[in-house]
Design an enzyme around this catalytic site. Structure first.
Site, short mmCIF file in Angstrom:
data_model
loop_
_atom_site.label_atom_id
_atom_site.label_comp_id
_atom_site.label_asym_id
_atom_site.label_seq_id
_atom_site.Cartn_x
_atom_site.Cartn_y
_atom_site.Cartn_z
N PHE A 114 57.35 -47.82 -37.63
CA PHE A 114 58.45 -46.91 -37.95
C PHE A 114 58.01 -45.82 -38.94
O PHE A 114 58.55 -44.71 -38.92
CB PHE A 114 59.63 -47.70 -38.51
CG PHE A 114 60.92 -46.94 -38.53
CD1 PHE A 114 61.66 -46.79 -37.36
CD2 PHE A 114 61.39 -46.36 -39.69
CE1 PHE A 114 62.84 -46.07 -37.36
CE2 PHE A 114 62.57 -45.64 -39.71
CZ PHE A 114 63.30 -45.50 -38.53
N ALA A 129 51.29 -51.21 -32.86
CA ALA A 129 51.65 -52.20 -31.85
C ALA A 129 53.04 -52.74 -32.17
O ALA A 129 53.26 -53.29 -33.24
CB ALA A 129 50.63 -53.34 -31.82
N ILE A 177 55.73 -55.32 -30.63
CA ILE A 177 55.84 -56.42 -29.66
C ILE A 177 57.28 -56.92 -29.65
O ILE A 177 57.85 -57.20 -30.70
CB ILE A 177 54.85 -57.55 -30.02
CG1 ILE A 177 53.41 -57.00 -30.05
CG2 ILE A 177 54.98 -58.71 -29.03
CD1 ILE A 177 52.39 -57.93 -30.66
N SER A 209 63.18 -61.29 -30.17
CA SER A 209 64.42 -61.76 -29.56
C SER A 209 65.64 -60.93 -29.96
O SER A 209 66.76 -61.28 -29.61
CB SER A 209 64.64 -63.23 -29.94
OG SER A 209 64.70 -63.35 -31.36
N THR A 210 65.42 -59.82 -30.67
CA THR A 210 66.54 -58.96 -31.08
C THR A 210 66.31 -57.55 -30.55
O THR A 210 65.20 -57.21 -30.12
CB THR A 210 66.65 -58.90 -32.62
OG1 THR A 210 65.52 -58.19 -33.14
CG2 THR A 210 66.72 -60.30 -33.24
N HIS A 259 65.84 -54.94 -32.14
CA HIS A 259 65.02 -54.18 -33.08
C HIS A 259 63.88 -53.45 -32.37
O HIS A 259 63.58 -52.29 -32.66
CB HIS A 259 64.49 -55.13 -34.16
CG HIS A 259 63.65 -54.48 -35.20
ND1 HIS A 259 64.17 -53.70 -36.21
CD2 HIS A 259 62.30 -54.48 -35.40
CE1 HIS A 259 63.19 -53.25 -36.97
NE2 HIS A 259 62.05 -53.71 -36.50
N PHE A 267 49.53 -40.22 -28.97
CA PHE A 267 50.37 -41.41 -29.10
C PHE A 267 49.62 -42.62 -28.58
O PHE A 267 49.42 -42.77 -27.38
CB PHE A 267 51.66 -41.20 -28.31
CG PHE A 267 52.68 -42.28 -28.51
CD1 PHE A 267 53.46 -42.32 -29.65
CD2 PHE A 267 52.87 -43.25 -27.54
CE1 PHE A 267 54.41 -43.31 -29.84
CE2 PHE A 267 53.82 -44.25 -27.71
CZ PHE A 267 54.59 -44.28 -28.86
#
EC number: 2.5.1.78
Length: 154
Positions: free
Chosen positions: A58, A81, A83, A86-87, A89, A114
């Site tokens: 970020f 990276a 990855i 489970s949310t 985010h 990029f």
């Protein structure tokens, strides 16, 4: 016949900034290795390459923005990276990082490549950091070299 104008793969004499996330460092370190190897193989001097480490993906766009504004670099290479967990985010981070990096390039007029990989699993990330699917750090460095050479002639 139309003229074809494209960048060469010669990094000699150009200054590169590599902006890389520390988060998921076991992947990001491989991306940096790929980028460094590519830059040097194409003629960049070690002293013409800076590595700027940021906490997470970020933070890459704002660091790229500051680096571009410094006028120290001819091109920037953004590596990280993200990855999936489970949310949601993951979705927010991926969207903002890609938009942010593109914005820096457009706003600064500087090549900003990029190389932030976004994957569903650690296995996919490993594949894209130097195993089965190549090294996205290498790909991002090649893009930066080609674009900085193209910008030199247009």
């Amino acid at each position: 016949m139309a003229n074809i104008i494209e960048g060469k793969l010669n990094a000699e004499g150009f200054k590169f900034g590599i902006i890389v996330s520390r988060f998921n460092s076991f992947i990001c370190d491989r991306l940096v290795e790929g980028a460094l190897d590519t830059l040097v193989r194409h003629g960049a001097a070690d002293g013409d390459i800076d590595i700027l480490r940021v906490p997470g993906a970020f933070e890459i766009p704002v660091a790229a923005q500051k680096a571009a504004a410094s006028k120290r670099y001819d091109a920037l290479i953004c590596l990280g990276a993200v990855i999936r967990g489970s949310t949601p985010h993951f979705d927010y981070v991926c969207a903002e990082v890609s938009k942010g990096v593109a914005s820096v390039s457009l706003d600064s007029g500087m090549p900003v490549s990029f190389g932030v990989i976004t994957t569903d699993s650690i296995e996919q990330a490993i594949e894209r950091a130097g195993t089965k699917a190549g090294n996205k750090g290498t790909d991002a460095a090649i893009t930066a070299i080609e674009m900085v050479n193209l910008f030199k002639v247009i």
